[in-house]
Scaffold this motif. Structure first.
Motif, PDB file in Angstrom:
ATOM      1  N   ALA A   1       0.838  -1.199   0.000  1.00 51.64           N
ATOM      2  CA  ALA A   1       0.000   0.000   0.000  1.00 51.64           C
ATOM      3  C   ALA A   1       0.873   1.248   0.000  1.00 51.64           C
ATOM      4  CB  ALA A   1      -0.929  -0.005   1.213  1.00 51.64           C
ATOM      5  N   THR A   2       0.641   2.112  -0.986  1.00 50.97           N
ATOM      6  CA  THR A   2       1.479   3.300  -1.172  1.00 50.97           C
ATOM      7  C   THR A   2       0.609   4.544  -1.276  1.00 50.97           C
ATOM      8  OG1 THR A   2       3.124   1.956  -2.356  1.00 50.97           O
ATOM      9  CG2 THR A   2       3.241   4.350  -2.634  1.00 50.97           C
ATOM     10  N   PRO A   3       0.862   5.552  -0.435  1.00 48.55           N
ATOM     11  CA  PRO A   3       0.023   6.764  -0.417  1.00 48.55           C
ATOM     12  C   PRO A   3       0.440   7.769  -1.491  1.00 48.55           C
ATOM     13  CG  PRO A   3       1.679   6.913   1.294  1.00 48.55           C
ATOM     14  CD  PRO A   3       1.889   5.584   0.623  1.00 48.55           C
TER      15      PRO A   3
ATOM     16  N   GLY B   1      -2.580  12.979  -3.696  1.00 52.38           N
ATOM     17  CA  GLY B   1      -3.932  13.130  -4.217  1.00 52.38           C
ATOM     18  C   GLY B   1      -4.905  12.081  -3.722  1.00 52.38           C
ATOM     19  N   THR B   2      -4.386  10.934  -3.266  1.00 52.75           N
ATOM     20  CA  THR B   2      -5.274   9.870  -2.813  1.00 52.75           C
ATOM     21  C   THR B   2      -5.727  10.110  -1.378  1.00 52.75           C
ATOM     22  OG1 THR B   2      -3.460   8.506  -1.958  1.00 52.75           O
ATOM     23  CG2 THR B   2      -4.043   8.233  -4.281  1.00 52.75           C
ATOM     24  N   ARG B   3      -6.792   9.417  -0.998  1.00 52.18           N
ATOM     25  CA  ARG B   3      -7.255   9.495   0.390  1.00 52.18           C
ATOM     26  C   ARG B   3      -6.221   8.896   1.332  1.00 52.18           C
ATOM     27  NH1 ARG B   3     -11.438   6.793   2.103  1.00 52.18           N
ATOM     28  NH2 ARG B   3     -11.698   5.350   0.346  1.00 52.18           N
ATOM     29  N   LEU B   4      -5.446   7.933   0.832  1.00 51.60           N
ATOM     30  CA  LEU B   4      -4.402   7.330   1.671  1.00 51.60           C
ATOM     31  C   LEU B   4      -3.286   8.341   1.931  1.00 51.60           C
ATOM     32  CD1 LEU B   4      -3.552   4.786   3.147  1.00 51.60           C
ATOM     33  CD2 LEU B   4      -2.435   3.985   1.043  1.00 51.60           C
ATOM     34  N   TRP B   5      -2.992   9.194   0.965  1.00 48.18           N
ATOM     35  CA  TRP B   5      -2.011  10.266   1.145  1.00 48.18           C
ATOM     36  C   TRP B   5      -2.480  11.218   2.242  1.00 48.18           C
ATOM     37  CZ3 TRP B   5       2.766  11.984  -0.283  1.00 48.18           C
ATOM     38  CH2 TRP B   5       3.031  13.359  -0.201  1.00 48.18           C
ATOM     39  N   THR B   6      -3.739  11.619   2.159  1.00 42.75           N
ATOM     40  CA  THR B   6      -4.306  12.518   3.168  1.00 42.75           C
ATOM     41  C   THR B   6      -4.262  11.870   4.550  1.00 42.75           C
ATOM     42  OG1 THR B   6      -5.765  13.489   1.497  1.00 42.75           O
ATOM     43  CG2 THR B   6      -6.358  13.835   3.809  1.00 42.75           C
TER      44      THR B   6
ATOM     45  N   ILE C   1       2.331   9.384   9.457  1.00 38.99           N
ATOM     46  CA  ILE C   1       2.965   8.068   9.312  1.00 38.99           C
ATOM     47  C   ILE C   1       3.774   7.966   8.016  1.00 38.99           C
ATOM     48  CG2 ILE C   1       1.267   6.859  10.729  1.00 38.99           C
ATOM     49  CD1 ILE C   1      -0.085   5.921   8.165  1.00 38.99           C
ATOM     50  N   LEU C   2       3.823   9.053   7.237  1.00 41.62           N
ATOM     51  CA  LEU C   2       4.654   9.051   6.048  1.00 41.62           C
ATOM     52  C   LEU C   2       6.122   9.150   6.474  1.00 41.62           C
ATOM     53  CD1 LEU C   2       4.234   9.106   2.910  1.00 41.62           C
ATOM     54  CD2 LEU C   2       4.548  11.585   3.064  1.00 41.62           C
TER      55      LEU C   2
ATOM     56  N   MET D   1       5.270   4.025   4.560  1.00 42.01           N
ATOM     57  CA  MET D   1       4.464   4.435   5.711  1.00 42.01           C
ATOM     58  C   MET D   1       4.872   3.649   6.949  1.00 42.01           C
ATOM     59  SD  MET D   1       0.521   4.799   4.323  1.00 42.01           S
ATOM     60  CE  MET D   1       0.456   3.101   3.723  1.00 42.01           C
ATOM     61  N   LYS D   2       4.720   4.273   8.099  1.00 43.87           N
ATOM     62  CA  LYS D   2       4.927   3.589   9.369  1.00 43.87           C
ATOM     63  C   LYS D   2       3.639   2.857   9.710  1.00 43.87           C
ATOM     64  CE  LYS D   2       6.302   4.348  14.185  1.00 43.87           C
ATOM     65  NZ  LYS D   2       6.659   5.363  15.213  1.00 43.87           N
TER      66      LYS D   2
END
Length: 458
Positions: free
Chosen positions: A369-371, A374-379, A386-387, A402-403
């Motif tokens: 899983a990579t944030p 622009g993605t909700r995971l990035w936000t 945790i980035l 991510m941590k």
């Protein structure tokens, strides 16, 4: 104007493993928009095997007034290096970047690489054409929707541009400007086609709906057949990969297109992607009769808790149903699985690995899983702090960035290797591999594992 469009030099893990790359269709669409009014050239440095020195010679020879680059997140450092080479050769050349990464991070991009003059956000064809026309006529840029640019030390973000309503209005990609013979897997040459844009779903790790809009828009069957005919008859491409996010989102259109491919006697073999809940036995049969051999399913996880966190809107049972119907029709099924979400437990990851074997897919792709910006995971990653890196080269889906709550970086990397080993190195898979596919699956799996090991030893 003389415009040079570049896909920068890059050696991704996928290219190393598979030994191939796909055509940069985004650049080919941009070229088709402006070629009637401007001189344009495309350089696919990855396909051609060019390095920065090669690019430098091309830039000097062609002497462009504008250079356009497209890059994924992990390719951004390569794009920056290309920009620096271009500006060193000619400090007056204008540089424009496009793609999902820069769409969502225009200020960061220009801070990291101040030599970038413009950024095209979102769907780029009309914004890019207006930019080129305006530069040639020395017109003001403030009215160009979807454009970001530097002015007096500040980044100006013009209002966004809405998605193209009728995608048939966009000219066919300028395939003739690409090194079409370079796109091959072994001895098999292949072509790629995008027949639709936009995604009405909202998966946490995907930026497609933000880049291309929530509204799904498809090319007409006639337009798609025209493009397929060009690839088949003019370029001899018999193997085609449909790059739509969800080829089967409008099932009636997918069936109609498959029927026309068969009626036209195009004699192509092909693969396309589907959500498990937009698939059907009717779609499967139509695809198979029209020459399709593989359908790519975004299964993602065997854990319902993880699926709910992703926002996928499916169940494991639905995935089993879709795979079963694909195989009943004679299609191969490739399943995509993602591990390493922030609060995913080791037990849930093990559930996904076990499910990859149970669901019945012939091939499996595992990623971390990579944030992406622009993605909700990035936000989510920014909000939860945790980035762990903004080294864009690490954003490959093969490296943890991510941590995680329950696993260390080493543990999730090991889990990825374990997933591939447990899926591909089963006695059943090795036997089927030797009987049916003459070693293809095994060789690709082993090359992947060897690449991973070599990477860790560097």
């Amino acid at each position: 104007m003389r415009v040079l469009l570049i896909s920068p030099p890059n050696e991704s893990a996928i290219t190393k493993v598979m030994g191939t790359t796909g055509p940069p269709l985004g650049l080919a669409y941009l070229a088709s928009m402006i070629r009637g009014d401007h001189d344009v050239k495309i350089v696919d440095a990855v396909a051609e095997g060019y390095d920065l020195e090669n690019l430098g010679r091309i830039i000097r020879s062609y002497d462009p007034e504008l250079i356009g680059l497209t890059a994924t997140t992990s390719m951004m450092p390569d794009a920056y290096e290309t920009v620096k080479v271009a500006k060193k050769i000619n400090e007056n050349v204008k540089i424009v970047l496009g793609g999902p990464h820069v769409t969502f991070l225009p200020e960061v991009t220009m801070q990291e690489c101040p030599q970038v003059d413009f950024i095209v956000r979102g769907e780029g064809e009309h914004t890019f054409k207006e930019l080129v026309d305006s530069l040639e006529k020395k017109k003001d840029l403030k009215d160009i929707l979807g454009l970001s640019f530097q002015h007096n030390g500040r980044v100006i973000n013009n209002p966004p541009r809405g998605p193209v309503e009728n995608v048939d209005d966009i000219p066919m990609p300028a395939y003739d400007l690409l090194p079409m013979k370079k796109y091959r897997a072994g001895k098999i040459e292949f072509g790629t086609v995008i027949t639709s844009r936009g995604c009405s779903f909202n998966c946490i790790f995907c930026s497609s709906s933000l880049q291309f809009g929530k509204k799904w828009r498809g090319h007409s069957v006639a337009r798609t057949l025209e493009e397929l005919s060009v690839l088949r008859k003019e370029y001899g491409k018999r193997e085609i990969e449909f790059l739509d996010d969800t080829f089967t989102l409008q099932r009636s259109r997918a069936i109609a297109l498959a029927d026309e491919i068969r009626k036209e006697g195009l004699d192509i073999t092909w693969t396309a992607s589907s959500r498990v809940d937009t698939f059907s036995p009717e779609v499967a049969c139509a695809m198979k009769k029209a020459g399709a051999h593989t359908v790519y399913f975004g299964i993602e996880s065997g854990s319902q808790k993880t699926l709910d966190f992703i926002g996928k809107g499916i169940t494991p049972a639905k995935s089993e149903w879709a795979v079963r119907n694909a195989k009943k029709a004679g299609l191969h099924a490739l399943g995509s699985f993602v591990i390493g979400f922030p609060e995913e437990s080791p037990e849930e990851i093990e559930t996904t690995i076990k499910f990859s074997k149970k669901v019945g897919v012939d091939l499996a792709q595992f990623t971390i899983a990579t944030p992406y910006p622009g993605t909700r995971l990035w936000t989510y990653a920014l909000k939860e702090k945790i980035l762990v890196t903004m080294n864009w080269r690490k954003f490959t889906t093969l490296d943890p960035v991510m941590k995680l709550k329950y696993l260390t970086a080493d543990q999730i990397t090991k889990a990825l290797r374990t997933a591939y080993m447990k899926f591909y190195l089963r006695p059943k898979m090795l036997l089927l591999d030797l009987i049916r596919d003459k070693g293809f699956v095994f060789k690709k799996a082993m090359r992947f594992l060897a690449n991973e090991i070599l990477q860790k030893l560097k």
